[in-house]
Design a protein around this motif. Structure first.
Motif, PDB file in Angstrom:
ATOM      1  N   ALA A  30       0.847  -1.191   0.000  1.00 37.07           N
ATOM      2  CA  ALA A  30       0.000   0.000   0.000  1.00 37.07           C
ATOM      3  C   ALA A  30       0.882   1.240   0.000  1.00 37.07           C
ATOM      4  CB  ALA A  30      -0.903   0.009   1.231  1.00 37.07           C
ATOM      5  N   GLY A  31       0.419   2.288  -0.678  1.00 37.13           N
ATOM      6  CA  GLY A  31       1.164   3.538  -0.725  1.00 37.13           C
ATOM      7  C   GLY A  31       1.139   4.134  -2.111  1.00 37.13           C
ATOM      8  N   HIS A  32       2.172   4.932  -2.416  1.00 42.84           N
ATOM      9  CA  HIS A  32       2.233   5.561  -3.741  1.00 42.84           C
ATOM     10  C   HIS A  32       3.128   4.795  -4.701  1.00 42.84           C
ATOM     11  CE1 HIS A  32       6.147   7.067  -2.505  1.00 42.84           C
ATOM     12  NE2 HIS A  32       5.613   7.758  -1.507  1.00 42.84           N
ATOM     13  N   HIS A  33       3.753   3.714  -4.231  1.00 41.85           N
ATOM     14  CA  HIS A  33       4.518   2.792  -5.084  1.00 41.85           C
ATOM     15  C   HIS A  33       5.659   3.489  -5.825  1.00 41.85           C
ATOM     16  CE1 HIS A  33       1.127   0.272  -4.120  1.00 41.85           C
ATOM     17  NE2 HIS A  33       0.306   1.104  -4.744  1.00 41.85           N
ATOM     18  N   CYS A  34       6.259   4.498  -5.182  1.00 43.46           N
ATOM     19  CA  CYS A  34       7.348   5.271  -5.800  1.00 43.46           C
ATOM     20  C   CYS A  34       6.912   5.832  -7.150  1.00 43.46           C
ATOM     21  CB  CYS A  34       8.608   4.433  -5.947  1.00 43.46           C
ATOM     22  SG  CYS A  34       9.363   3.984  -4.374  1.00 43.46           S
ATOM     23  N   ALA A  35       5.666   6.299  -7.193  1.00 43.55           N
ATOM     24  CA  ALA A  35       5.117   6.861  -8.430  1.00 43.55           C
ATOM     25  C   ALA A  35       4.120   7.969  -8.080  1.00 43.55           C
ATOM     26  CB  ALA A  35       4.461   5.774  -9.270  1.00 43.55           C
ATOM     27  N   GLN A  36       4.564   8.941  -7.287  1.00 39.46           N
ATOM     28  CA  GLN A  36       3.657   9.978  -6.813  1.00 39.46           C
ATOM     29  C   GLN A  36       3.043  10.817  -7.938  1.00 39.46           C
ATOM     30  OE1 GLN A  36       6.447  11.430  -3.682  1.00 39.46           O
ATOM     31  NE2 GLN A  36       4.680  11.303  -2.326  1.00 39.46           N
ATOM     32  N   PRO A  37       3.807  11.216  -8.974  1.00 39.91           N
ATOM     33  CA  PRO A  37       3.154  11.944 -10.069  1.00 39.91           C
ATOM     34  C   PRO A  37       2.059  11.133 -10.760  1.00 39.91           C
ATOM     35  CG  PRO A  37       5.496  12.363 -10.120  1.00 39.91           C
ATOM     36  CD  PRO A  37       5.271  11.261  -9.108  1.00 39.91           C
ATOM     37  N   LEU A  38       2.245   9.817 -10.860  1.00 38.46           N
ATOM     38  CA  LEU A  38       1.200   8.978 -11.444  1.00 38.46           C
ATOM     39  C   LEU A  38      -0.019   8.928 -10.527  1.00 38.46           C
ATOM     40  CD1 LEU A  38       0.114   7.037 -13.557  1.00 38.46           C
ATOM     41  CD2 LEU A  38       1.364   5.184 -12.432  1.00 38.46           C
ATOM     42  N   MET A  39       0.198   8.876  -9.220  1.00 37.41           N
ATOM     43  CA  MET A  39      -0.929   8.895  -8.288  1.00 37.41           C
ATOM     44  C   MET A  39      -1.755  10.176  -8.489  1.00 37.41           C
ATOM     45  SD  MET A  39      -0.913   6.096  -6.377  1.00 37.41           S
ATOM     46  CE  MET A  39      -0.490   5.304  -7.936  1.00 37.41           C
ATOM     47  N   LYS A  40      -1.075  11.304  -8.639  1.00 34.23           N
ATOM     48  CA  LYS A  40      -1.777  12.565  -8.879  1.00 34.23           C
ATOM     49  C   LYS A  40      -2.550  12.509 -10.191  1.00 34.23           C
ATOM     50  CE  LYS A  40      -1.081  17.581  -9.060  1.00 34.23           C
ATOM     51  NZ  LYS A  40      -0.085  18.681  -8.963  1.00 34.23           N
ATOM     52  N   PHE A  41      -1.933  11.930 -11.221  1.00 35.10           N
ATOM     53  CA  PHE A  41      -2.581  11.767 -12.522  1.00 35.10           C
ATOM     54  C   PHE A  41      -3.836  10.910 -12.392  1.00 35.10           C
ATOM     55  CE2 PHE A  41      -3.058   9.238 -16.445  1.00 35.10           C
ATOM     56  CZ  PHE A  41      -3.184  10.254 -17.392  1.00 35.10           C
ATOM     57  N   CYS A  42      -3.791   9.915 -11.496  1.00 34.74           N
ATOM     58  CA  CYS A  42      -4.922   9.004 -11.287  1.00 34.74           C
ATOM     59  C   CYS A  42      -5.912   9.541 -10.247  1.00 34.74           C
ATOM     60  CB  CYS A  42      -4.416   7.634 -10.858  1.00 34.74           C
ATOM     61  SG  CYS A  42      -3.465   6.761 -12.123  1.00 34.74           S
ATOM     62  N   HIS A  43      -5.644  10.743  -9.731  1.00 31.47           N
ATOM     63  CA  HIS A  43      -6.543  11.416  -8.775  1.00 31.47           C
ATOM     64  C   HIS A  43      -6.716  10.624  -7.482  1.00 31.47           C
ATOM     65  CE1 HIS A  43      -7.471  14.089 -12.094  1.00 31.47           C
ATOM     66  NE2 HIS A  43      -7.860  13.053 -12.826  1.00 31.47           N
ATOM     67  N   THR A  44      -5.608  10.048  -7.003  1.00 32.08           N
ATOM     68  CA  THR A  44      -5.641   9.366  -5.718  1.00 32.08           C
ATOM     69  C   THR A  44      -4.258   9.471  -5.086  1.00 32.08           C
ATOM     70  OG1 THR A  44      -6.066   7.271  -4.588  1.00 32.08           O
ATOM     71  CG2 THR A  44      -5.081   7.134  -6.776  1.00 32.08           C
ATOM     72  N   PRO A  45      -4.168   9.731  -3.777  1.00 34.43           N
ATOM     73  CA  PRO A  45      -2.846   9.873  -3.155  1.00 34.43           C
ATOM     74  C   PRO A  45      -2.125   8.552  -2.965  1.00 34.43           C
ATOM     75  CG  PRO A  45      -4.566  10.112  -1.503  1.00 34.43           C
ATOM     76  CD  PRO A  45      -5.259  10.040  -2.839  1.00 34.43           C
TER      77      PRO A  45
END
Length: 414
Positions: A365-380
Protein backbone atom coordinates in the motif's frame (compact mmCIF):
# COMPACT_ATOMS: atom_id res chain seq x y z
CA UNK A 1 3.43 -27.95 -24.34
CA UNK A 2 0.77 -30.27 -22.91
CA UNK A 3 -2.80 -29.07 -22.57
CA UNK A 4 -3.32 -27.25 -19.28
CA UNK A 5 -5.88 -29.03 -17.14
CA UNK A 6 -6.93 -28.47 -13.55
CA UNK A 7 -4.95 -31.54 -12.52
CA UNK A 8 -1.66 -30.71 -14.21
CA UNK A 9 -1.98 -27.08 -13.13
CA UNK A 10 -2.18 -28.24 -9.52
CA UNK A 11 0.77 -30.60 -10.05
CA UNK A 12 2.86 -27.77 -11.47
CA UNK A 13 1.79 -25.44 -8.65
CA UNK A 14 2.97 -27.97 -6.07
CA UNK A 15 6.25 -28.62 -7.91
CA UNK A 16 7.10 -24.93 -8.21
CA UNK A 17 6.08 -24.13 -4.64
CA UNK A 18 8.46 -26.81 -3.38
CA UNK A 19 11.30 -24.88 -5.05
CA UNK A 20 10.78 -21.91 -2.69
CA UNK A 21 11.60 -22.77 0.94
CA UNK A 22 10.09 -19.58 2.39
CA UNK A 23 6.65 -20.43 1.00
CA UNK A 24 5.73 -22.77 3.84
CA UNK A 25 1.99 -22.07 3.80
CA UNK A 26 2.00 -19.72 6.79
CA UNK A 27 1.38 -16.65 4.60
CA UNK A 28 0.27 -15.65 1.11
CA UNK A 29 2.82 -13.54 -0.73
CA UNK A 30 1.41 -11.10 -3.31
CA UNK A 31 4.05 -8.36 -3.28
CA UNK A 32 6.14 -9.65 -6.16
CA UNK A 33 6.23 -6.25 -7.86
CA UNK A 34 8.38 -5.07 -4.95
CA UNK A 35 10.58 -8.15 -4.62
CA UNK A 36 10.34 -11.86 -5.35
CA UNK A 37 11.16 -14.89 -3.25
CA UNK A 38 14.18 -17.04 -4.10
CA UNK A 39 14.16 -20.66 -5.29
CA UNK A 40 16.44 -23.28 -3.74
CA UNK A 41 18.68 -23.32 -6.79
CA UNK A 42 19.48 -19.62 -6.26
CA UNK A 43 20.08 -20.01 -2.53
CA UNK A 44 22.28 -23.02 -3.18
CA UNK A 45 24.25 -21.28 -5.93
CA UNK A 46 25.06 -18.31 -3.69
CA UNK A 47 25.91 -20.60 -0.78
CA UNK A 48 28.13 -22.75 -3.00
CA UNK A 49 29.95 -19.68 -4.30
CA UNK A 50 30.80 -18.40 -0.83
CA UNK A 51 31.67 -21.88 0.44
CA UNK A 52 33.91 -22.96 -2.45
CA UNK A 53 35.16 -20.04 -4.56
CA UNK A 54 34.98 -16.81 -2.56
CA UNK A 55 37.87 -14.58 -3.64
CA UNK A 56 38.29 -11.21 -5.27
CA UNK A 57 37.67 -11.88 -8.98
CA UNK A 58 39.80 -10.48 -11.80
CA UNK A 59 42.65 -9.52 -9.45
CA UNK A 60 44.34 -12.75 -8.47
CA UNK A 61 46.30 -15.36 -10.37
CA UNK A 62 45.67 -18.14 -7.84
CA UNK A 63 43.10 -20.86 -8.42
CA UNK A 64 40.40 -19.52 -6.08
CA UNK A 65 40.41 -16.07 -7.67
CA UNK A 66 40.40 -17.57 -11.15
CA UNK A 67 37.36 -19.68 -10.20
CA UNK A 68 35.60 -16.57 -8.89
CA UNK A 69 36.40 -14.72 -12.11
CA UNK A 70 35.09 -17.59 -14.22
CA UNK A 71 31.84 -17.69 -12.22
CA UNK A 72 31.37 -13.94 -12.63
CA UNK A 73 31.92 -13.98 -16.37
CA UNK A 74 29.72 -17.06 -16.80
CA UNK A 75 26.96 -15.08 -15.08
CA UNK A 76 27.49 -12.23 -17.53
CA UNK A 77 27.08 -14.66 -20.43
CA UNK A 78 23.87 -16.00 -18.88
CA UNK A 79 22.46 -12.46 -18.78
CA UNK A 80 23.59 -11.79 -22.35
CA UNK A 81 21.83 -14.89 -23.59
CA UNK A 82 18.69 -14.23 -21.51
CA UNK A 83 18.10 -10.79 -23.07
CA UNK A 84 19.76 -11.64 -26.42
CA UNK A 85 22.43 -8.94 -26.29
CA UNK A 86 25.02 -9.03 -29.05
CA UNK A 87 28.02 -9.25 -26.72
CA UNK A 88 28.95 -9.68 -23.07
CA UNK A 89 30.70 -6.32 -23.40
CA UNK A 90 27.20 -4.82 -23.41
CA UNK A 91 26.31 -6.29 -19.98
CA UNK A 92 27.17 -4.11 -16.98
CA UNK A 93 26.53 -5.43 -13.48
CA UNK A 94 25.11 -2.85 -11.07
CA UNK A 95 23.32 -2.95 -7.70
CA UNK A 96 19.80 -2.63 -9.15
CA UNK A 97 17.69 -0.95 -11.83
CA UNK A 98 17.90 2.36 -9.97
CA UNK A 99 21.67 2.39 -10.21
CA UNK A 100 21.52 1.35 -13.86
CA UNK A 101 19.17 4.22 -14.71
CA UNK A 102 21.32 6.66 -12.78
CA UNK A 103 24.37 5.40 -14.65
CA UNK A 104 22.74 6.28 -17.97
CA UNK A 105 21.63 9.71 -16.73
CA UNK A 106 24.96 10.62 -15.13
CA UNK A 107 27.24 9.32 -17.87
CA UNK A 108 25.41 9.41 -21.18
CA UNK A 109 23.23 12.31 -20.05
CA UNK A 110 26.02 14.51 -18.77
CA UNK A 111 28.16 13.79 -21.81
CA UNK A 112 25.56 14.27 -24.55
CA UNK A 113 22.55 16.25 -23.24
CA UNK A 114 23.06 20.00 -23.45
CA UNK A 115 21.15 23.20 -22.85
CA UNK A 116 18.00 23.43 -24.97
CA UNK A 117 17.79 19.67 -25.52
CA UNK A 118 14.71 17.72 -24.49
CA UNK A 119 14.34 14.46 -22.54
CA UNK A 120 10.99 12.65 -22.80
CA UNK A 121 9.63 10.27 -20.15
CA UNK A 122 6.08 9.31 -19.14
CA UNK A 123 4.02 10.28 -16.11
CA UNK A 124 3.87 6.54 -15.30
CA UNK A 125 7.55 6.27 -14.41
CA UNK A 126 8.85 4.90 -11.13
CA UNK A 127 10.77 7.61 -9.28
CA UNK A 128 14.03 5.89 -10.25
CA UNK A 129 13.29 6.64 -13.91
CA UNK A 130 12.14 10.17 -13.18
CA UNK A 131 14.33 11.86 -10.59
CA UNK A 132 17.65 11.21 -12.43
CA UNK A 133 16.24 12.94 -15.51
CA UNK A 134 14.81 15.79 -13.44
CA UNK A 135 18.23 16.39 -11.90
CA UNK A 136 20.05 16.09 -15.22
CA UNK A 137 17.74 18.53 -16.98
CA UNK A 138 18.02 21.07 -14.17
CA UNK A 139 21.80 20.77 -14.27
CA UNK A 140 22.03 21.04 -18.06
CA UNK A 141 19.26 23.56 -18.74
CA UNK A 142 17.42 20.93 -20.77
CA UNK A 143 13.65 20.41 -20.91
CA UNK A 144 11.98 17.41 -19.31
CA UNK A 145 8.70 16.48 -21.00
CA UNK A 146 6.14 14.01 -19.67
CA UNK A 147 3.97 11.90 -21.96
CA UNK A 148 0.45 11.93 -20.56
CA UNK A 149 -1.30 8.66 -21.45
CA UNK A 150 -4.99 7.88 -21.62
CA UNK A 151 -6.59 7.46 -18.17
CA UNK A 152 -6.01 3.69 -18.36
CA UNK A 153 -2.31 4.15 -19.16
CA UNK A 154 -2.52 3.60 -22.92
CA UNK A 155 -0.02 5.41 -25.13
CA UNK A 156 -0.83 5.18 -28.83
CA UNK A 157 1.67 5.47 -31.65
CA UNK A 158 0.10 8.77 -32.71
CA UNK A 159 0.32 10.09 -29.16
CA UNK A 160 3.98 9.11 -28.90
CA UNK A 161 4.80 10.74 -32.25
CA UNK A 162 3.25 13.99 -31.08
CA UNK A 163 5.98 14.31 -28.43
CA UNK A 164 8.82 13.91 -30.90
CA UNK A 165 10.65 16.96 -32.26
CA UNK A 166 14.24 17.80 -33.31
CA UNK A 167 15.15 18.83 -29.75
CA UNK A 168 14.36 15.41 -28.26
CA UNK A 169 17.66 13.66 -27.63
CA UNK A 170 16.59 10.88 -25.28
CA UNK A 171 13.44 8.94 -24.38
CA UNK A 172 13.32 6.88 -21.16
CA UNK A 173 10.26 4.75 -20.52
CA UNK A 174 9.00 1.89 -18.42
CA UNK A 175 8.24 -1.34 -20.24
CA UNK A 176 5.46 -2.32 -17.80
CA UNK A 177 4.03 0.16 -15.30
CA UNK A 178 4.57 -0.92 -11.70
CA UNK A 179 1.14 0.58 -10.84
CA UNK A 180 -1.14 0.10 -13.84
CA UNK A 181 0.45 -3.04 -15.26
CA UNK A 182 0.12 -1.61 -18.78
CA UNK A 183 2.77 -2.74 -21.27
CA UNK A 184 4.15 -0.09 -23.58
CA UNK A 185 4.74 -0.78 -27.28
CA UNK A 186 8.46 -0.35 -26.83
CA UNK A 187 9.51 -1.74 -30.21
CA UNK A 188 7.39 0.85 -32.04
CA UNK A 189 8.36 3.70 -29.73
CA UNK A 190 12.09 2.91 -29.98
CA UNK A 191 11.85 2.90 -33.77
CA UNK A 192 10.10 6.29 -33.78
CA UNK A 193 12.64 7.70 -31.34
CA UNK A 194 15.50 6.55 -33.57
CA UNK A 195 13.82 7.99 -36.66
CA UNK A 196 13.91 11.32 -34.84
CA UNK A 197 17.54 10.97 -33.79
CA UNK A 198 16.86 10.17 -30.12
CA UNK A 199 18.33 7.46 -27.89
CA UNK A 200 15.88 5.09 -26.17
CA UNK A 201 16.38 3.89 -22.57
CA UNK A 202 14.07 1.17 -21.20
CA UNK A 203 13.22 0.48 -17.56
CA UNK A 204 12.60 -3.26 -17.59
CA UNK A 205 12.31 -3.79 -13.83
CA UNK A 206 8.67 -4.91 -14.04
CA UNK A 207 8.79 -6.64 -17.42
CA UNK A 208 11.84 -8.87 -17.05
CA UNK A 209 10.12 -11.39 -14.68
CA UNK A 210 6.91 -11.62 -16.70
CA UNK A 211 7.68 -11.56 -20.42
CA UNK A 212 10.51 -12.28 -22.83
CA UNK A 213 12.73 -9.22 -23.32
CA UNK A 214 14.90 -9.34 -26.46
CA UNK A 215 17.00 -6.18 -26.67
CA UNK A 216 17.95 -6.71 -30.30
CA UNK A 217 14.35 -7.25 -31.35
CA UNK A 218 13.13 -4.23 -29.37
CA UNK A 219 16.19 -2.25 -30.57
CA UNK A 220 16.48 -0.31 -27.32
CA UNK A 221 19.75 1.50 -26.62
CA UNK A 222 19.72 0.81 -22.88
CA UNK A 223 17.86 -1.65 -20.64
CA UNK A 224 17.86 -1.55 -16.84
CA UNK A 225 16.59 -4.23 -14.48
CA UNK A 226 17.01 -5.59 -10.94
CA UNK A 227 17.80 -9.16 -9.99
CA UNK A 228 15.60 -9.20 -6.90
CA UNK A 229 12.45 -8.81 -9.02
CA UNK A 230 13.28 -11.93 -11.02
CA UNK A 231 13.92 -14.40 -8.15
CA UNK A 232 17.59 -13.43 -7.68
CA UNK A 233 19.31 -11.89 -4.62
CA UNK A 234 19.01 -8.25 -3.69
CA UNK A 235 21.98 -6.04 -4.54
CA UNK A 236 22.56 -7.21 -8.11
CA UNK A 237 21.23 -5.49 -11.21
CA UNK A 238 22.00 -5.10 -14.88
CA UNK A 239 22.50 -2.31 -17.37
CA UNK A 240 22.50 -3.37 -20.99
CA UNK A 241 23.82 -0.78 -23.42
CA UNK A 242 24.71 -0.88 -27.08
CA UNK A 243 28.46 -1.19 -27.34
CA UNK A 244 28.87 1.86 -29.58
CA UNK A 245 27.17 4.04 -26.96
CA UNK A 246 28.94 2.53 -23.95
CA UNK A 247 32.30 3.11 -25.60
CA UNK A 248 31.56 6.83 -25.92
CA UNK A 249 30.37 7.24 -22.32
CA UNK A 250 32.66 8.25 -19.43
CA UNK A 251 32.87 6.03 -16.34
CA UNK A 252 30.23 6.32 -13.65
CA UNK A 253 32.44 5.58 -10.63
CA UNK A 254 36.21 5.72 -10.25
CA UNK A 255 38.62 3.38 -8.45
CA UNK A 256 39.91 -0.14 -8.79
CA UNK A 257 39.32 -2.42 -11.78
CA UNK A 258 37.76 0.28 -13.99
CA UNK A 259 41.21 1.63 -14.85
CA UNK A 260 43.74 0.57 -17.46
CA UNK A 261 46.70 2.65 -16.25
CA UNK A 262 47.16 5.24 -13.50
CA UNK A 263 49.83 7.89 -12.98
CA UNK A 264 50.03 10.77 -10.53
CA UNK A 265 48.70 13.00 -13.29
CA UNK A 266 45.73 10.96 -14.52
CA UNK A 267 44.35 7.64 -15.66
CA UNK A 268 43.07 5.73 -18.65
CA UNK A 269 40.01 3.50 -18.53
CA UNK A 270 39.59 -0.24 -18.78
CA UNK A 271 37.79 -1.89 -21.68
CA UNK A 272 34.09 -2.73 -21.62
CA UNK A 273 32.34 -3.84 -19.52
CA UNK A 274 34.83 -3.28 -16.71
CA UNK A 275 34.97 0.48 -17.28
CA UNK A 276 31.62 0.72 -15.51
CA UNK A 277 32.27 -1.80 -12.70
CA UNK A 278 34.51 0.04 -10.25
CA UNK A 279 35.61 -1.66 -7.05
CA UNK A 280 35.04 -5.18 -5.80
CA UNK A 281 32.05 -6.61 -7.61
CA UNK A 282 29.07 -8.54 -6.21
CA UNK A 283 30.22 -11.89 -7.52
CA UNK A 284 27.89 -13.89 -5.28
CA UNK A 285 24.95 -11.79 -6.44
CA UNK A 286 25.89 -12.33 -10.09
CA UNK A 287 26.06 -16.09 -9.51
CA UNK A 288 22.63 -15.94 -7.87
CA UNK A 289 21.22 -13.92 -10.76
CA UNK A 290 22.58 -16.45 -13.24
CA UNK A 291 20.86 -19.28 -11.35
CA UNK A 292 17.60 -17.32 -11.24
CA UNK A 293 17.60 -16.63 -14.96
CA UNK A 294 18.29 -20.28 -15.70
CA UNK A 295 15.42 -21.24 -13.39
CA UNK A 296 13.00 -18.88 -15.15
CA UNK A 297 14.17 -20.19 -18.52
CA UNK A 298 13.54 -23.77 -17.40
CA UNK A 299 9.87 -22.92 -16.83
CA UNK A 300 9.60 -20.75 -19.94
CA UNK A 301 7.83 -17.46 -20.48
CA UNK A 302 4.98 -19.05 -22.39
CA UNK A 303 4.02 -21.03 -19.30
CA UNK A 304 4.77 -18.13 -16.93
CA UNK A 305 2.56 -15.74 -18.89
CA UNK A 306 -0.24 -18.30 -19.00
CA UNK A 307 -0.02 -18.97 -15.25
CA UNK A 308 0.04 -15.30 -14.30
CA UNK A 309 -2.76 -14.31 -16.68
CA UNK A 310 -4.97 -17.12 -15.36
CA UNK A 311 -4.51 -15.88 -11.78
CA UNK A 312 -4.88 -12.21 -12.73
CA UNK A 313 -8.13 -12.95 -14.53
CA UNK A 314 -9.44 -14.97 -11.58
CA UNK A 315 -8.57 -12.14 -9.20
CA UNK A 316 -9.95 -9.29 -11.30
CA UNK A 317 -13.16 -11.08 -12.31
CA UNK A 318 -14.07 -11.54 -8.65
CA UNK A 319 -13.00 -8.02 -7.67
CA UNK A 320 -15.22 -6.50 -10.36
CA UNK A 321 -18.25 -8.02 -8.62
CA UNK A 322 -17.65 -5.72 -5.62
CA UNK A 323 -19.00 -2.22 -6.42
CA UNK A 324 -16.86 -0.48 -3.80
CA UNK A 325 -13.58 -1.66 -5.37
CA UNK A 326 -11.95 0.37 -8.16
CA UNK A 327 -9.14 -1.20 -10.21
CA UNK A 328 -6.67 1.18 -11.85
CA UNK A 329 -5.61 0.63 -15.44
CA UNK A 330 -7.21 -1.26 -18.26
CA UNK A 331 -10.27 -3.49 -17.88
CA UNK A 332 -8.77 -6.59 -19.53
CA UNK A 333 -6.65 -8.73 -17.15
CA UNK A 334 -4.34 -9.44 -20.10
CA UNK A 335 -3.22 -5.81 -19.91
CA UNK A 336 -2.13 -6.02 -16.25
CA UNK A 337 0.78 -8.50 -16.41
CA UNK A 338 0.18 -9.73 -12.88
CA UNK A 339 -0.23 -6.25 -11.35
CA UNK A 340 -3.63 -5.36 -9.85
CA UNK A 341 -3.76 -1.93 -8.19
CA UNK A 342 -6.96 -0.78 -6.57
CA UNK A 343 -8.77 1.36 -4.01
CA UNK A 344 -11.68 0.57 -1.70
CA UNK A 345 -14.34 3.18 -1.02
CA UNK A 346 -14.06 4.62 2.47
CA UNK A 347 -10.94 2.69 3.53
CA UNK A 348 -7.40 4.07 3.53
CA UNK A 349 -4.85 1.87 1.70
CA UNK A 350 -2.72 1.55 4.84
CA UNK A 351 -5.71 0.20 6.76
CA UNK A 352 -6.40 -2.20 3.90
CA UNK A 353 -2.81 -3.47 4.01
CA UNK A 354 -2.97 -3.86 7.78
CA UNK A 355 -6.14 -5.95 7.59
CA UNK A 356 -4.64 -8.10 4.84
CA UNK A 357 -1.64 -8.66 7.09
CA UNK A 358 -3.93 -9.81 9.90
CA UNK A 359 -5.15 -12.45 7.45
CA UNK A 360 -1.52 -13.36 6.55
CA UNK A 361 -1.77 -11.95 3.04
CA UNK A 362 1.15 -9.76 1.97
CA UNK A 363 0.28 -6.90 -0.39
CA UNK A 364 1.61 -3.34 -0.79
CA UNK A 365 0.00 0.00 0.00
CA UNK A 366 1.16 3.54 -0.72
CA UNK A 367 2.23 5.56 -3.74
CA UNK A 368 4.52 2.79 -5.08
CA UNK A 369 7.35 5.27 -5.80
CA UNK A 370 5.12 6.86 -8.43
CA UNK A 371 3.66 9.98 -6.81
CA UNK A 372 3.15 11.94 -10.07
CA UNK A 373 1.20 8.98 -11.44
CA UNK A 374 -0.93 8.90 -8.29
CA UNK A 375 -1.78 12.57 -8.88
CA UNK A 376 -2.58 11.77 -12.52
CA UNK A 377 -4.92 9.00 -11.29
CA UNK A 378 -6.54 11.42 -8.78
CA UNK A 379 -5.64 9.37 -5.72
CA UNK A 380 -2.85 9.87 -3.16
CA UNK A 381 -2.25 6.16 -2.63
CA UNK A 382 -3.50 2.73 -3.61
CA UNK A 383 -3.20 -0.96 -2.79
CA UNK A 384 -1.33 -3.33 -5.10
CA UNK A 385 -1.40 -7.10 -5.38
CA UNK A 386 1.26 -8.47 -7.70
CA UNK A 387 1.58 -12.04 -8.89
CA UNK A 388 4.68 -14.19 -9.37
CA UNK A 389 5.29 -17.53 -11.05
CA UNK A 390 4.85 -19.44 -7.77
CA UNK A 391 1.43 -18.03 -6.91
CA UNK A 392 -1.59 -20.34 -7.06
CA UNK A 393 -5.36 -20.27 -7.21
CA UNK A 394 -5.35 -20.90 -3.46
CA UNK A 395 -3.34 -17.69 -3.00
CA UNK A 396 -5.91 -15.74 -5.01
CA UNK A 397 -8.82 -17.21 -3.04
CA UNK A 398 -7.13 -16.29 0.25
CA UNK A 399 -6.62 -12.76 -1.09
CA UNK A 400 -10.27 -12.52 -2.15
CA UNK A 401 -11.51 -13.91 1.16
CA UNK A 402 -9.59 -11.24 3.08
CA UNK A 403 -10.64 -8.55 0.59
CA UNK A 404 -14.34 -9.24 1.13
CA UNK A 405 -13.95 -8.80 4.90
CA UNK A 406 -12.23 -5.42 4.84
CA UNK A 407 -15.25 -3.14 4.64
CA UNK A 408 -17.04 -5.15 7.34
CA UNK A 409 -14.03 -4.97 9.64
CA UNK A 410 -13.96 -1.20 9.10
CA UNK A 411 -17.59 -0.91 10.21
CA UNK A 412 -19.44 -0.88 6.89
CA UNK A 413 -22.62 -2.90 6.36
CA UNK A 414 -22.29 -4.11 2.76
Amino acid sequence: MPEITKENRQDEDERIRRDFPILDGSFTYLDNGATTQKPKCVLEAVDRYYRTMNANPMRGLYKLSLAATEAYEEARETVRSFINAASTEEIIFTRNATESLNLVAYTYGRAFIKEGDEVVITIMEHHSNMIPWQQLCMEKGAKLTYIMPEPDGSITEEMFRSYMNPNVKLVSMTHISNVLGVKNDVKTFARIAHENGAVFSLDGAQSIPHTKVDVQDLDVDFLSFSGHKIYAPMGIGVLYGKKALLEKMPPFLFGGEMIEYVTTEGATWNELPHKFEAGTVNDGGAVGLSAALKYVSSIGFERIEERELHLTRLMMDEMKKLPYIHILGKKDPEDHHGIVTFTIDGVHPHDIAAIFDEHNVDIRAGHHCAQPLMKFCHTPSTVRASIGLYNTEEDVYKFLDALKKIRTEMGYND
